[in-house]
Design a protein around this motif. Structure first.
Motif, PDB file in Angstrom:
ATOM      1  N   LEU A   1       0.819  -1.212   0.000  1.00  0.00           N
ATOM      2  CA  LEU A   1       0.000   0.000   0.000  1.00  0.00           C
ATOM      3  C   LEU A   1       0.852   1.261   0.000  1.00  0.00           C
ATOM      4  O   LEU A   1       0.322   2.374  -0.022  1.00  0.00           O
ATOM      5  CB  LEU A   1      -0.920   0.011   1.230  1.00  0.00           C
ATOM      6  CG  LEU A   1      -1.964  -1.107   1.283  1.00  0.00           C
ATOM      7  CD1 LEU A   1      -2.650  -1.113   2.644  1.00  0.00           C
ATOM      8  CD2 LEU A   1      -2.982  -0.973   0.166  1.00  0.00           C
ATOM      9  N   GLY A   2       2.179   1.087   0.067  1.00  0.00           N
ATOM     10  CA  GLY A   2       3.076   2.235   0.114  1.00  0.00           C
ATOM     11  C   GLY A   2       2.941   2.987   1.425  1.00  0.00           C
ATOM     12  O   GLY A   2       2.386   2.478   2.407  1.00  0.00           O
ATOM     13  N   TYR A   3       3.436   4.216   1.451  1.00  0.00           N
ATOM     14  CA  TYR A   3       3.327   5.058   2.652  1.00  0.00           C
ATOM     15  C   TYR A   3       2.010   5.834   2.627  1.00  0.00           C
ATOM     16  O   TYR A   3       1.592   6.335   1.581  1.00  0.00           O
ATOM     17  CB  TYR A   3       4.478   6.060   2.717  1.00  0.00           C
ATOM     18  CG  TYR A   3       5.779   5.464   3.211  1.00  0.00           C
ATOM     19  CD1 TYR A   3       6.051   5.357   4.570  1.00  0.00           C
ATOM     20  CD2 TYR A   3       6.730   4.996   2.307  1.00  0.00           C
ATOM     21  CE1 TYR A   3       7.239   4.813   5.023  1.00  0.00           C
ATOM     22  CE2 TYR A   3       7.925   4.446   2.743  1.00  0.00           C
ATOM     23  CZ  TYR A   3       8.176   4.358   4.114  1.00  0.00           C
ATOM     24  OH  TYR A   3       9.354   3.811   4.549  1.00  0.00           O
ATOM     25  N   PHE A   4       1.373   5.951   3.768  1.00  0.00           N
ATOM     26  CA  PHE A   4       0.164   6.774   3.876  1.00  0.00           C
ATOM     27  C   PHE A   4       0.082   7.345   5.283  1.00  0.00           C
ATOM     28  O   PHE A   4       0.655   6.809   6.241  1.00  0.00           O
ATOM     29  CB  PHE A   4      -1.100   5.976   3.539  1.00  0.00           C
ATOM     30  CG  PHE A   4      -1.269   4.693   4.314  1.00  0.00           C
ATOM     31  CD1 PHE A   4      -1.940   4.669   5.529  1.00  0.00           C
ATOM     32  CD2 PHE A   4      -0.753   3.505   3.812  1.00  0.00           C
ATOM     33  CE1 PHE A   4      -2.104   3.488   6.245  1.00  0.00           C
ATOM     34  CE2 PHE A   4      -0.903   2.310   4.520  1.00  0.00           C
ATOM     35  CZ  PHE A   4      -1.579   2.302   5.729  1.00  0.00           C
ATOM     36  N   ALA A   5      -0.622   8.466   5.387  1.00  0.00           N
ATOM     37  CA  ALA A   5      -0.696   9.190   6.660  1.00  0.00           C
ATOM     38  C   ALA A   5      -1.972   8.843   7.421  1.00  0.00           C
ATOM     39  O   ALA A   5      -2.881   8.191   6.895  1.00  0.00           O
ATOM     40  CB  ALA A   5      -0.637  10.685   6.399  1.00  0.00           C
ATOM     41  N   GLN A   6      -2.019   9.328   8.660  1.00  0.00           N
ATOM     42  CA  GLN A   6      -3.202   9.149   9.502  1.00  0.00           C
ATOM     43  C   GLN A   6      -4.432   9.687   8.776  1.00  0.00           C
ATOM     44  O   GLN A   6      -4.413  10.772   8.193  1.00  0.00           O
ATOM     45  CB  GLN A   6      -3.027   9.929  10.808  1.00  0.00           C
ATOM     46  CG  GLN A   6      -2.173   9.231  11.837  1.00  0.00           C
ATOM     47  CD  GLN A   6      -3.006   8.308  12.725  1.00  0.00           C
ATOM     48  OE1 GLN A   6      -4.125   7.935  12.387  1.00  0.00           O
ATOM     49  NE2 GLN A   6      -2.452   7.926  13.858  1.00  0.00           N
ATOM     50  N   GLY A   7      -5.516   8.908   8.804  1.00  0.00           N
ATOM     51  CA  GLY A   7      -6.779   9.361   8.254  1.00  0.00           C
ATOM     52  C   GLY A   7      -7.020   9.054   6.792  1.00  0.00           C
ATOM     53  O   GLY A   7      -8.085   9.355   6.261  1.00  0.00           O
ATOM     54  N   GLN A   8      -6.039   8.434   6.119  1.00  0.00           N
ATOM     55  CA  GLN A   8      -6.218   8.153   4.693  1.00  0.00           C
ATOM     56  C   GLN A   8      -6.943   6.827   4.443  1.00  0.00           C
ATOM     57  O   GLN A   8      -7.456   6.599   3.349  1.00  0.00           O
ATOM     58  CB  GLN A   8      -4.857   8.138   3.983  1.00  0.00           C
ATOM     59  CG  GLN A   8      -4.246   9.517   3.819  1.00  0.00           C
ATOM     60  CD  GLN A   8      -2.958   9.492   3.001  1.00  0.00           C
ATOM     61  OE1 GLN A   8      -1.898   9.881   3.474  1.00  0.00           O
ATOM     62  NE2 GLN A   8      -3.051   9.036   1.774  1.00  0.00           N
ATOM     63  N   MET A   9      -6.949   5.963   5.422  1.00  0.00           N
ATOM     64  CA  MET A   9      -7.626   4.679   5.287  1.00  0.00           C
ATOM     65  C   MET A   9      -8.919   4.691   6.097  1.00  0.00           C
ATOM     66  O   MET A   9      -9.128   5.565   6.947  1.00  0.00           O
ATOM     67  CB  MET A   9      -6.711   3.545   5.775  1.00  0.00           C
ATOM     68  CG  MET A   9      -5.429   3.404   4.973  1.00  0.00           C
ATOM     69  SD  MET A   9      -5.771   2.912   3.269  1.00  0.00           S
ATOM     70  CE  MET A   9      -4.115   2.868   2.587  1.00  0.00           C
ATOM     71  N   VAL A  10      -9.787   3.694   5.864  1.00  0.00           N
ATOM     72  CA  VAL A  10     -11.021   3.602   6.638  1.00  0.00           C
ATOM     73  C   VAL A  10     -10.663   3.443   8.111  1.00  0.00           C
ATOM     74  O   VAL A  10      -9.598   2.884   8.448  1.00  0.00           O
ATOM     75  CB  VAL A  10     -11.898   2.429   6.152  1.00  0.00           C
ATOM     76  CG1 VAL A  10     -12.432   2.709   4.768  1.00  0.00           C
ATOM     77  CG2 VAL A  10     -11.123   1.113   6.173  1.00  0.00           C
ATOM     78  N   PRO A  11     -11.503   3.949   9.026  1.00  0.00           N
ATOM     79  CA  PRO A  11     -11.167   3.998  10.453  1.00  0.00           C
ATOM     80  C   PRO A  11     -10.655   2.688  11.059  1.00  0.00           C
ATOM     81  O   PRO A  11      -9.661   2.689  11.795  1.00  0.00           O
ATOM     82  CB  PRO A  11     -12.484   4.433  11.104  1.00  0.00           C
ATOM     83  CG  PRO A  11     -13.170   5.220  10.049  1.00  0.00           C
ATOM     84  CD  PRO A  11     -12.828   4.532   8.757  1.00  0.00           C
ATOM     85  N   GLU A  12     -11.339   1.573  10.782  1.00  0.00           N
ATOM     86  CA  GLU A  12     -10.939   0.296  11.395  1.00  0.00           C
ATOM     87  C   GLU A  12      -9.503  -0.086  10.989  1.00  0.00           C
ATOM     88  O   GLU A  12      -8.704  -0.507  11.817  1.00  0.00           O
ATOM     89  CB  GLU A  12     -11.895  -0.830  10.977  1.00  0.00           C
ATOM     90  CG  GLU A  12     -13.351  -0.579  11.332  1.00  0.00           C
ATOM     91  CD  GLU A  12     -14.115   0.131  10.222  1.00  0.00           C
ATOM     92  OE1 GLU A  12     -15.365   0.061  10.249  1.00  0.00           O
ATOM     93  OE2 GLU A  12     -13.475   0.752   9.340  1.00  0.00           O
ATOM     94  N   PHE A  13      -9.212   0.093   9.716  1.00  0.00           N
ATOM     95  CA  PHE A  13      -7.877  -0.225   9.201  1.00  0.00           C
ATOM     96  C   PHE A  13      -6.862   0.770   9.750  1.00  0.00           C
ATOM     97  O   PHE A  13      -5.775   0.397  10.211  1.00  0.00           O
ATOM     98  CB  PHE A  13      -7.897  -0.177   7.670  1.00  0.00           C
ATOM     99  CG  PHE A  13      -6.667  -0.737   7.014  1.00  0.00           C
ATOM    100  CD1 PHE A  13      -6.679  -2.011   6.470  1.00  0.00           C
ATOM    101  CD2 PHE A  13      -5.492   0.000   6.932  1.00  0.00           C
ATOM    102  CE1 PHE A  13      -5.551  -2.540   5.855  1.00  0.00           C
ATOM    103  CE2 PHE A  13      -4.362  -0.506   6.327  1.00  0.00           C
ATOM    104  CZ  PHE A  13      -4.387  -1.791   5.793  1.00  0.00           C
ATOM    105  N   ASN A  14      -7.206   2.060   9.705  1.00  0.00           N
ATOM    106  CA  ASN A  14      -6.323   3.127  10.171  1.00  0.00           C
ATOM    107  C   ASN A  14      -5.926   2.930  11.630  1.00  0.00           C
ATOM    108  O   ASN A  14      -4.740   2.992  11.981  1.00  0.00           O
ATOM    109  CB  ASN A  14      -7.017   4.473   9.995  1.00  0.00           C
ATOM    110  CG  ASN A  14      -6.149   5.644  10.416  1.00  0.00           C
ATOM    111  OD1 ASN A  14      -5.359   6.164   9.635  1.00  0.00           O
ATOM    112  ND2 ASN A  14      -6.288   6.087  11.658  1.00  0.00           N
ATOM    113  N   ASP A  15      -6.920   2.701  12.498  1.00  0.00           N
ATOM    114  CA  ASP A  15      -6.647   2.572  13.935  1.00  0.00           C
ATOM    115  C   ASP A  15      -5.722   1.399  14.223  1.00  0.00           C
ATOM    116  O   ASP A  15      -4.836   1.489  15.076  1.00  0.00           O
ATOM    117  CB  ASP A  15      -7.957   2.409  14.713  1.00  0.00           C
ATOM    118  CG  ASP A  15      -8.821   3.657  14.647  1.00  0.00           C
ATOM    119  OD1 ASP A  15      -8.298   4.721  14.251  1.00  0.00           O
ATOM    120  OD2 ASP A  15     -10.018   3.574  14.968  1.00  0.00           O
ATOM    121  N   LYS A  16      -5.938   0.314  13.514  1.00  0.00           N
ATOM    122  CA  LYS A  16      -5.121  -0.883  13.753  1.00  0.00           C
ATOM    123  C   LYS A  16      -3.690  -0.693  13.272  1.00  0.00           C
ATOM    124  O   LYS A  16      -2.736  -0.946  14.013  1.00  0.00           O
ATOM    125  CB  LYS A  16      -5.746  -2.091  13.046  1.00  0.00           C
ATOM    126  CG  LYS A  16      -4.996  -3.392  13.311  1.00  0.00           C
ATOM    127  CD  LYS A  16      -4.964  -3.712  14.793  1.00  0.00           C
ATOM    128  CE  LYS A  16      -4.166  -4.951  15.109  1.00  0.00           C
ATOM    129  NZ  LYS A  16      -4.095  -5.225  16.556  1.00  0.00           N
TER     130      LYS A  16
END
Length: 275
Positions: free
Chosen positions: A191-206
């Protein structure tokens, strides 16, 4: 100023035509590889590299055929006296005038922009007063395997858990290529590099709670069940002045340029006779 850049680039390209590879000759006129490349870039607005790889050869062929057709038509136009007609001469003068005017305007604008200067003190003052602009969020580099059911995800975790370090990463990539239903599957789930908030909440939080080099338990989202591998993590930081200096310079230069142009246009209007 994009137009100016395009003209400069075109002039540079034209200067290399003499040494360019000749692909075909039409009634004595050479069509070179450079001619084709330039036509391709114009046709795709500089984005030929975004044309699918399996379509590029056919696209090149079509462009070459178009260039051949142009030479054939131009040759016939010369032979049939089109260049000697009043209609052609009148239109040619109009085109020359338009090109001369546009080129003169673009060169003038570039000259005005080149006169605009921004001091190092101004750059540093902007940086110090606007540091929040240059804050980078915490980012992570993750891979994932997306499957439809929780049972599939649990089975993948079970198969991977015994591996550690590079062995875990390698095995994860193999599993992703073989089993992931997501678009990143063929790339090993990358998925490369990504910042906080770019993914859906469940995925992001984990993913942001994980340690580098570790594997997650199945994570359910609206897309299915994910098994995540965290490859790298970068802490949030403020970019240094040296990293953003050129960006700030361009911004301040353009802001100054707008003011300069407003004043210049007012001056020119006041001197002009406009009825």
């Amino acid at each position: 100023m994009m137009k100016m850049t395009k003209i400069v680039a075109t002039l540079l390209l034209t200067s290399t035509l003499v040494s360019a590879t000749t692909l075909i000759t039409v009634n004595g006129t050479q069509i070179t590889q450079q001619d084709v490349d330039t036509a391709l870039m114009n046709a795709t607005q500089g984005r030929f590299n975004q044309v699918p790889a399996d379509k590029q050869a056919e696209f090149r062929k079509q462009v070459l055929e178009q260039l051949i057709a142009k030479e054939l038509v131009f040759g016939d136009a010369k032979n049939t006296g089109v260049l000697k007609t009043k209609e052609f001469k009148d239109e040619f003068v109009k085109v020359q005038d338009r090109v001369k005017k546009e080129l003169a305007i673009q060169v003038w604008q570039k000259q005005q922009l080149d006169k605009v200067k921004v001091s190092n003190k101004e750059l540093k003052n902007y940086y110090d007063k606007n540091k929040e602009e240059f804050n980078e969020k915490e980012t992570v580099h993750a891979r994932h395997i997306l499957v439809k059911t929780e049972a599939e995800a649990k089975n993948i975790v079970k198969n991977l858990k015994s591996s550690k370090g590079e062995a875990l990463k390698g095995k994860f990539i193999e599993e992703a290529k073989a089993k992931s239903t997501g678009p990143s599957g063929p790339k090993g789930g990358d998925l490369g590099y990504f910042a906080q908030g770019q993914m859906v909440p469940e995925f992001n939080d984990k993913v942001f709670s994980m340690k580098v080099g570790t594997l997650s338990e199945p994570v359910k989202t609206q897309f299915g069940y994910h098994v995540i591998y965290l490859e790298d993590k970068k802490a949030k930081k403020t970019l240094a002045f040296t990293e953003v200096k050129s960006f700030i310079e361009q911004r301040l230069k353009m802001e100054k340029f707008k003011v300069v142009m407003q004043d210049k246009m007012l001056e020119l209007k006041n001197k002009a006779t406009i009825k």
